[in-house]
Design a protein around this motif. Structure first.
Motif, PDB file in Angstrom:
ATOM      1  N   PRO A   1       0.810  -1.225   0.000  1.00  0.00           N
ATOM      2  CA  PRO A   1       0.000   0.000   0.000  1.00  0.00           C
ATOM      3  C   PRO A   1       0.844   1.276   0.000  1.00  0.00           C
ATOM      4  O   PRO A   1       0.445   2.277  -0.565  1.00  0.00           O
ATOM      5  CB  PRO A   1      -0.826  -0.110   1.280  1.00  0.00           C
ATOM      6  CG  PRO A   1      -0.136  -1.124   2.107  1.00  0.00           C
ATOM      7  CD  PRO A   1       0.646  -2.000   1.204  1.00  0.00           C
ATOM      8  N   LEU A   2       2.013   1.216   0.596  1.00  0.00           N
ATOM      9  CA  LEU A   2       2.950   2.347   0.611  1.00  0.00           C
ATOM     10  C   LEU A   2       4.324   1.851   0.216  1.00  0.00           C
ATOM     11  O   LEU A   2       4.773   0.808   0.686  1.00  0.00           O
ATOM     12  CB  LEU A   2       3.033   2.978   2.007  1.00  0.00           C
ATOM     13  CG  LEU A   2       1.730   3.552   2.560  1.00  0.00           C
ATOM     14  CD1 LEU A   2       1.922   3.959   4.016  1.00  0.00           C
ATOM     15  CD2 LEU A   2       1.284   4.741   1.744  1.00  0.00           C
ATOM     16  N   LEU A   3       5.005   2.567  -0.655  1.00  0.00           N
ATOM     17  CA  LEU A   3       6.348   2.168  -1.054  1.00  0.00           C
ATOM     18  C   LEU A   3       7.362   2.643  -0.028  1.00  0.00           C
ATOM     19  O   LEU A   3       7.215   3.717   0.560  1.00  0.00           O
ATOM     20  CB  LEU A   3       6.693   2.739  -2.424  1.00  0.00           C
ATOM     21  CG  LEU A   3       5.912   2.158  -3.594  1.00  0.00           C
ATOM     22  CD1 LEU A   3       6.314   2.858  -4.889  1.00  0.00           C
ATOM     23  CD2 LEU A   3       6.143   0.668  -3.709  1.00  0.00           C
ATOM     24  N   ASN A   4       8.392   1.830   0.163  1.00  0.00           N
ATOM     25  CA  ASN A   4       9.455   2.238   1.077  1.00  0.00           C
ATOM     26  C   ASN A   4      10.399   3.215   0.379  1.00  0.00           C
ATOM     27  O   ASN A   4      10.329   3.406  -0.831  1.00  0.00           O
ATOM     28  CB  ASN A   4      10.203   1.008   1.600  1.00  0.00           C
ATOM     29  CG  ASN A   4      10.858   0.215   0.490  1.00  0.00           C
ATOM     30  OD1 ASN A   4      10.657   0.497  -0.679  1.00  0.00           O
ATOM     31  ND2 ASN A   4      11.636  -0.771   0.856  1.00  0.00           N
ATOM     32  N   GLN A   5      11.292   3.803   1.136  1.00  0.00           N
ATOM     33  CA  GLN A   5      12.214   4.786   0.575  1.00  0.00           C
ATOM     34  C   GLN A   5      13.445   4.141  -0.041  1.00  0.00           C
ATOM     35  O   GLN A   5      14.217   4.794  -0.713  1.00  0.00           O
ATOM     36  CB  GLN A   5      12.657   5.764   1.674  1.00  0.00           C
ATOM     37  CG  GLN A   5      11.521   6.607   2.214  1.00  0.00           C
ATOM     38  CD  GLN A   5      10.924   7.506   1.148  1.00  0.00           C
ATOM     39  OE1 GLN A   5      11.629   8.103   0.350  1.00  0.00           O
ATOM     40  NE2 GLN A   5       9.609   7.600   1.137  1.00  0.00           N
ATOM     41  N   GLY A   6      13.637   2.849   0.204  1.00  0.00           N
ATOM     42  CA  GLY A   6      14.818   2.161  -0.316  1.00  0.00           C
ATOM     43  C   GLY A   6      14.505   1.357  -1.569  1.00  0.00           C
ATOM     44  O   GLY A   6      13.501   1.547  -2.247  1.00  0.00           O
ATOM     45  N   HIS A   7      15.396   0.450  -1.857  1.00  0.00           N
ATOM     46  CA  HIS A   7      15.265  -0.424  -3.013  1.00  0.00           C
ATOM     47  C   HIS A   7      14.121  -1.410  -2.786  1.00  0.00           C
ATOM     48  O   HIS A   7      13.890  -1.848  -1.669  1.00  0.00           O
ATOM     49  CB  HIS A   7      16.585  -1.178  -3.224  1.00  0.00           C
ATOM     50  CG  HIS A   7      16.747  -1.681  -4.610  1.00  0.00           C
ATOM     51  ND1 HIS A   7      16.078  -2.781  -5.078  1.00  0.00           N
ATOM     52  CD2 HIS A   7      17.503  -1.238  -5.636  1.00  0.00           C
ATOM     53  CE1 HIS A   7      16.416  -3.007  -6.333  1.00  0.00           C
ATOM     54  NE2 HIS A   7      17.282  -2.077  -6.694  1.00  0.00           N
TER      55      HIS A   7
ATOM     56  N   PRO B   1      11.780  -6.295  -0.466  1.00  0.00           N
ATOM     57  CA  PRO B   1      10.339  -6.476  -0.287  1.00  0.00           C
ATOM     58  C   PRO B   1       9.729  -7.384  -1.362  1.00  0.00           C
ATOM     59  O   PRO B   1       8.826  -8.173  -1.073  1.00  0.00           O
ATOM     60  CB  PRO B   1       9.767  -5.057  -0.388  1.00  0.00           C
ATOM     61  CG  PRO B   1      10.887  -4.172  -0.001  1.00  0.00           C
ATOM     62  CD  PRO B   1      12.128  -4.864  -0.481  1.00  0.00           C
ATOM     63  N   ALA B   2      10.235  -7.320  -2.584  1.00  0.00           N
ATOM     64  CA  ALA B   2       9.730  -8.192  -3.650  1.00  0.00           C
ATOM     65  C   ALA B   2      10.029  -9.648  -3.330  1.00  0.00           C
ATOM     66  O   ALA B   2       9.179 -10.526  -3.534  1.00  0.00           O
ATOM     67  CB  ALA B   2      10.340  -7.805  -4.994  1.00  0.00           C
ATOM     68  N   TYR B   3      11.225  -9.932  -2.819  1.00  0.00           N
ATOM     69  CA  TYR B   3      11.562 -11.304  -2.402  1.00  0.00           C
ATOM     70  C   TYR B   3      10.615 -11.775  -1.299  1.00  0.00           C
ATOM     71  O   TYR B   3      10.127 -12.905  -1.333  1.00  0.00           O
ATOM     72  CB  TYR B   3      12.992 -11.389  -1.884  1.00  0.00           C
ATOM     73  CG  TYR B   3      14.066 -11.341  -2.936  1.00  0.00           C
ATOM     74  CD1 TYR B   3      13.839 -11.739  -4.249  1.00  0.00           C
ATOM     75  CD2 TYR B   3      15.340 -10.905  -2.622  1.00  0.00           C
ATOM     76  CE1 TYR B   3      14.836 -11.697  -5.202  1.00  0.00           C
ATOM     77  CE2 TYR B   3      16.351 -10.863  -3.560  1.00  0.00           C
ATOM     78  CZ  TYR B   3      16.090 -11.262  -4.850  1.00  0.00           C
ATOM     79  OH  TYR B   3      17.088 -11.221  -5.783  1.00  0.00           O
TER      80      TYR B   3
END
Length: 89
Positions: A32-38, A42-44
């Protein structure tokens, strides 16, 4: 992704697309919210969670449990060469 009472949620908590049978989404678009990093880690994590959900659904359909499919550690070691490659017979 959202709860059952959220009319704007496209996915349910188990990553299934509402209204489409047999389709799940397993990428960073479920956040729902993107993080500030790569977004690689999170995809893994989302992919691993999706795999666990799919395995759980498959095991329930076949009447198996996770204990039924655990691999014997000693058997696994005997099938691996010293360089880490798997021996297929």
């Amino acid at each position: 992704m959202g709860t059952d009472d959220d009319p704007m949620a496209v996915l349910d908590p188990e990553l299934r697309v509402r209204g489409v049978k047999g389709l799940r989404v397993a990428d960073t678009s479920v956040m729902p919210l993107l993080n500030q990093g790569h977004t690689q880690m999170p995809a893994y994590a989302i992919g691993e969670k999706a795999a666990d959900l799919i395995k759980g659904a498959f095991l329930q359909l076949n009447g198996e449990t996770a204990e039924d499919i655990k691999m014997d550690a000693n058997a696994a070691k005997s099938d691996v060469n010293r360089d880490g490659t798997l021996v297929l017979n």
